[in-house]
Design a protein around this motif. Structure first.
Motif, PDB file in Angstrom:
ATOM      1  N   UNK A 432       0.846  -1.187   0.000  1.00  0.00           N
ATOM      2  CA  UNK A 432       0.000   0.000   0.000  1.00  0.00           C
ATOM      3  C   UNK A 432       0.886   1.243   0.000  1.00  0.00           C
ATOM      4  N   UNK A 433       0.525   2.174  -0.857  1.00  0.00           N
ATOM      5  CA  UNK A 433       1.183   3.485  -0.852  1.00  0.00           C
ATOM      6  C   UNK A 433       0.151   4.518  -0.401  1.00  0.00           C
ATOM      7  N   UNK A 434       0.588   5.444   0.423  1.00  0.00           N
ATOM      8  CA  UNK A 434      -0.335   6.472   0.931  1.00  0.00           C
ATOM      9  C   UNK A 434       0.406   7.799   0.998  1.00  0.00           C
ATOM     10  N   UNK A 435      -0.313   8.841   0.716  1.00  0.00           N
ATOM     11  CA  UNK A 435       0.281  10.174   0.781  1.00  0.00           C
ATOM     12  C   UNK A 435      -0.739  11.136   1.369  1.00  0.00           C
ATOM     13  N   UNK A 436      -0.397  11.735   2.482  1.00  0.00           N
ATOM     14  CA  UNK A 436      -1.221  12.792   3.088  1.00  0.00           C
ATOM     15  C   UNK A 436      -0.460  14.105   2.969  1.00  0.00           C
ATOM     16  N   UNK A 437      -1.210  15.187   2.812  1.00  0.00           N
ATOM     17  CA  UNK A 437      -0.534  16.466   2.699  1.00  0.00           C
ATOM     18  C   UNK A 437      -1.438  17.597   3.160  1.00  0.00           C
ATOM     19  N   UNK A 438      -0.824  18.702   3.502  1.00  0.00           N
ATOM     20  CA  UNK A 438      -1.530  19.954   3.799  1.00  0.00           C
ATOM     21  C   UNK A 438      -0.636  21.099   3.338  1.00  0.00           C
ATOM     22  N   UNK A 439      -1.212  21.995   2.549  1.00  0.00           N
ATOM     23  CA  UNK A 439      -0.485  23.155   2.057  1.00  0.00           C
ATOM     24  C   UNK A 439      -1.301  24.400   2.360  1.00  0.00           C
ATOM     25  N   UNK A 447       2.771  20.334   5.287  1.00  0.00           N
ATOM     26  CA  UNK A 447       2.929  19.021   5.922  1.00  0.00           C
ATOM     27  C   UNK A 447       2.816  17.967   4.825  1.00  0.00           C
ATOM     28  N   UNK A 448       3.854  17.135   4.676  1.00  0.00           N
ATOM     29  CA  UNK A 448       3.858  16.016   3.736  1.00  0.00           C
ATOM     30  C   UNK A 448       4.056  14.723   4.515  1.00  0.00           C
ATOM     31  N   UNK A 449       3.312  13.692   4.127  1.00  0.00           N
ATOM     32  CA  UNK A 449       3.414  12.406   4.814  1.00  0.00           C
ATOM     33  C   UNK A 449       3.295  11.262   3.802  1.00  0.00           C
ATOM     34  N   UNK A 450       4.394  10.931   3.102  1.00  0.00           N
ATOM     35  CA  UNK A 450       4.388   9.747   2.235  1.00  0.00           C
ATOM     36  C   UNK A 450       4.613   8.477   3.062  1.00  0.00           C
ATOM     37  N   UNK A 451       3.978   7.387   2.607  1.00  0.00           N
ATOM     38  CA  UNK A 451       4.097   6.112   3.342  1.00  0.00           C
ATOM     39  C   UNK A 451       4.082   4.963   2.356  1.00  0.00           C
ATOM     40  N   UNK A 452       4.891   3.952   2.619  1.00  0.00           N
ATOM     41  CA  UNK A 452       4.840   2.694   1.888  1.00  0.00           C
ATOM     42  C   UNK A 452       4.692   1.587   2.925  1.00  0.00           C
ATOM     43  N   UNK A 453       3.782   0.645   2.669  1.00  0.00           N
ATOM     44  CA  UNK A 453       3.514  -0.393   3.665  1.00  0.00           C
ATOM     45  C   UNK A 453       3.397  -1.747   2.992  1.00  0.00           C
ATOM     46  N   UNK A 460      -1.571  -7.956   9.463  1.00  0.00           N
ATOM     47  CA  UNK A 460      -0.370  -7.250   9.895  1.00  0.00           C
ATOM     48  C   UNK A 460       0.135  -6.359   8.764  1.00  0.00           C
ATOM     49  N   UNK A 461       0.900  -5.363   9.134  1.00  0.00           N
ATOM     50  CA  UNK A 461       1.546  -4.526   8.139  1.00  0.00           C
ATOM     51  C   UNK A 461       2.829  -3.953   8.724  1.00  0.00           C
ATOM     52  N   UNK A 462       3.780  -3.747   7.840  1.00  0.00           N
ATOM     53  CA  UNK A 462       5.029  -3.073   8.176  1.00  0.00           C
ATOM     54  C   UNK A 462       5.107  -1.835   7.302  1.00  0.00           C
ATOM     55  N   UNK A 463       5.373  -0.704   7.899  1.00  0.00           N
ATOM     56  CA  UNK A 463       5.331   0.526   7.114  1.00  0.00           C
ATOM     57  C   UNK A 463       6.565   1.380   7.368  1.00  0.00           C
ATOM     58  N   UNK A 464       6.861   2.177   6.358  1.00  0.00           N
ATOM     59  CA  UNK A 464       7.932   3.168   6.436  1.00  0.00           C
ATOM     60  C   UNK A 464       7.332   4.480   5.954  1.00  0.00           C
ATOM     61  N   UNK A 465       7.419   5.513   6.773  1.00  0.00           N
ATOM     62  CA  UNK A 465       6.820   6.775   6.371  1.00  0.00           C
ATOM     63  C   UNK A 465       7.658   7.951   6.852  1.00  0.00           C
ATOM     64  N   UNK A 466       7.389   9.080   6.247  1.00  0.00           N
ATOM     65  CA  UNK A 466       8.131  10.294   6.568  1.00  0.00           C
ATOM     66  C   UNK A 466       7.145  11.417   6.830  1.00  0.00           C
ATOM     67  N   UNK A 467       7.430  12.212   7.848  1.00  0.00           N
ATOM     68  CA  UNK A 467       6.603  13.372   8.167  1.00  0.00           C
ATOM     69  C   UNK A 467       7.482  14.613   8.036  1.00  0.00           C
ATOM     70  N   UNK A 486      11.437  10.270  10.289  1.00  0.00           N
ATOM     71  CA  UNK A 486      11.314   9.051   9.494  1.00  0.00           C
ATOM     72  C   UNK A 486      10.947   7.931  10.445  1.00  0.00           C
ATOM     73  N   UNK A 487       9.842   7.245  10.188  1.00  0.00           N
ATOM     74  CA  UNK A 487       9.367   6.224  11.123  1.00  0.00           C
ATOM     75  C   UNK A 487       9.267   4.873  10.434  1.00  0.00           C
ATOM     76  N   UNK A 488       9.569   3.824  11.199  1.00  0.00           N
ATOM     77  CA  UNK A 488       9.420   2.437  10.773  1.00  0.00           C
ATOM     78  C   UNK A 488       8.554   1.744  11.805  1.00  0.00           C
ATOM     79  N   UNK A 489       7.457   1.130  11.348  1.00  0.00           N
ATOM     80  CA  UNK A 489       6.527   0.560  12.318  1.00  0.00           C
ATOM     81  C   UNK A 489       5.963  -0.777  11.887  1.00  0.00           C
ATOM     82  N   UNK A 490       5.448  -1.492  12.874  1.00  0.00           N
ATOM     83  CA  UNK A 490       4.729  -2.754  12.655  1.00  0.00           C
ATOM     84  C   UNK A 490       3.399  -2.660  13.396  1.00  0.00           C
TER      85      UNK A 490
END
Length: 494
Positions: A432-439, A447-453, A460-467, A486-490
């Motif tokens: 899953x790819x996700x992108x949140x933003x606010x301009x 605020x940019x928040x790209x994520x790949x999971x 279950x999911x493992x994700x890597x995202x940046x805020x 930069x966050x890495x989560x399960x």
């Protein structure tokens, strides 16, 4: 409830070894009904797996996250006209006995990327467990407990661990009503991220907005009555006890008052104000009182849904102002009337949404430093699309806030922003790819928040995202511009 690090580790290990169970999300907040008669579906519960309740492969049930009945529609692959969904009756299967399950486990490590950041890394863990019992089709008992652990390392290391209640309620259902007493999450509104009419629910700001909306709401003591008639619903909520927004620890990088820079979140600053903020104590000052009440009327239509609401209660998010008599910065939770509404209509190849609210008492600080309240309007317009008729979801929003008759204030009298979310699964739904933003449109506020999971493991999911944060003084992006992380989560949801 605070627990030591050793206690955190012990409990966390216990959670890891426990059986896993289903998650609680925004869709769990309310009950939906689809009745299956000879050619009808029966909507009974807005659980997260409701999409899978479709009886045939030709039916697609779309339930919009974070909404009541308003996000519901039923589509068929053929051209057969469909009737508008209707609220009909509520039943729950009688359970054999009480059940206890672990709903969610979540671990995350984050590394702050800005050299100017006050911290180097943060850790987060979360667990949610639930006991449920339905002795009959009319009665339901639910009790959830959550555990949250936080740790930040840097110039001022700190850690915290909390055991807290989540939703604990008794619910009685009849053919046309639901009555719920106990702690619960009631999330009104239609707009993603910052719904203007969602004003009385308790927010979780311990990680600001880096979590999704459904993870930023907490249960509050409440009495709720939902009555259904035809395509419409009356929803009444009373909060007999006020529960304020939960803030991060004062040493946390996410606390809304920065003693190091002398800034307060979303407040334009001056040299004098910065000196005061740096040198006087802070008292959050949450009142011991009732939280307020609200009523919402909503109706489902064929391609057009709408809702109206009137609420009066305390603002749950504290507004920090300077009290010269006590020489402290104290949190203000003013009472306010809220009159608002929202609607959704099928147009432009998707769903067009609009939501707005008028508030009688919005807190502000005048340029002389005094505290007062003014009237304000908040609104949001959105276009929600499902490109390719698949599982991808694109939601684009324009949002605005305008203070009325507030010419000489340190607050931003007008705020306009473009924000949204794009969520797309791919590789046979294993990623899953996700992108949140606010301009910000009136001021630089980003605020940019790209994520790949990876979601290929069941539940279950493992994700890597940046805020990423950036912005001018007085904006959230500017206030948290050193907090790029930069966050890495399960995460496991069952």
């Amino acid at each position: 409830m605070k627990i030591t690090d050793r206690g955190l580790a012990t409990l966390f290990a216990t959670l890891l070894l426990s059986p896993l169970a289903s998650p609680v999300s925004a869709e769990d907040f309310n009950l939906l009904i689809i009745e299956e008669e000879p050619e009808e579906l029966l909507i009974l519960d807005d659980q997260t797996d409701l999409r899978n309740n479709s009886q045939t492969s030709d039916d697609a049930l779309i339930l919009d996250s974070g909404e009541d009945e308003n996000g519901l529609s039923i589509e068929e692959d053929d051209d057969t006209p469909t009737e508008s969904p209707r609220f009909t009756s509520y039943t729950t299967e009688k359970s054999a006995g009480p059940t206890v399950k672990l709903n969610r486990l979540w671990i995350e490590y984050g590394h702050f990327t800005q050299q100017s950041a006050d911290k180097n890394y943060q850790g987060y863990m979360h667990g949610l467990a639930t006991a449920e019992w339905s002795p009959s089709s009319a009665w339901e008992f639910h009790a959830s407990v959550r555990a949250d652990g936080y740790r930040e390392s840097g110039s001022n290391d700190w850690s915290d661990f909390r055991l807290d209640y989540d939703e604990i309620y008794a619910r009685h259902k009849t053919a046309s009503s639901i009555f719920t007493v106990g702690t619960q999450r009631v999330l009104w509104g239609r707009i993603d991220e910052l719904p203007p009419t969602d004003r009385l629910s308790t927010q979780d700001f311990r990680r600001f907005v880096i979590d999704d909306l459904e993870d930023r709401r907490l249960a509050s003591p409440a009495i709720r009555m939902e009555h259904f008639f035809g395509d419409s619903k009356i929803d009444f909520v009373l909060y007999p006890h006020f529960r304020e927004t939960q803030l991060a620890d004062r040493d946390s990088i996410w606390y809304p008052v920065n003693k190091r820079t002398g800034e307060i979140l979303s407040l334009k600053t001056t040299a004098l104000a910065e000196t005061i903020v740096k040198n006087v104590p802070i008292k959050e000052n949450a009142p011991d009182s009732e939280g307020g009440a609200g009523i919402r009327f909503s109706t489902l239509g064929s391609g057009f849904d709408y809702a109206l609401t009137v609420q009066k209660g305390r603002q749950t998010v504290p507004y920090f102002s300077y009290n010269p008599d006590r020489n402290i910065i104290e949190g203000q939770y003013p009472r306010t009337w809220i009159v608002g509404g929202d609607f959704g209509v099928e147009a432009l190849g998707g769903t067009v949404k609009f939501e707005a609210a008028w508030l009688s008492d919005t807190p502000v600080t005048r340029v002389d430093g005094s505290y007062t309240t003014v009237k304000s309007i908040s609104w949001g317009a959105a276009l929600e699309l499902f490109p390719g008729d698949g599982d991808a979801r694109l939601n684009l929003q324009l949002t605005g806030v305008r203070l009325l008759r507030a010419p000489d204030v340190m607050d931003r009298a007008e705020i306009y922003a473009l924000n949204g979310t794009y969520n797309i699964p791919f590789a046979q739904n294993r990623w899953r790819a996700k992108f949140r933003f606010n301009v910000g449109l009136d001021k630089k506020d980003i605020y940019f928040n790209p994520e790949i999971a990876y979601t290929g493991w069941e539940a279950q999911e493992v994700y890597l995202e940046f805020h990423f944060f950036d912005g001018s003084l007085g904006t959230p992006g500017g206030f948290y511009q050193d907090n790029g992380i930069l966050t890495l989560g399960w995460r496991a949801d069952y």
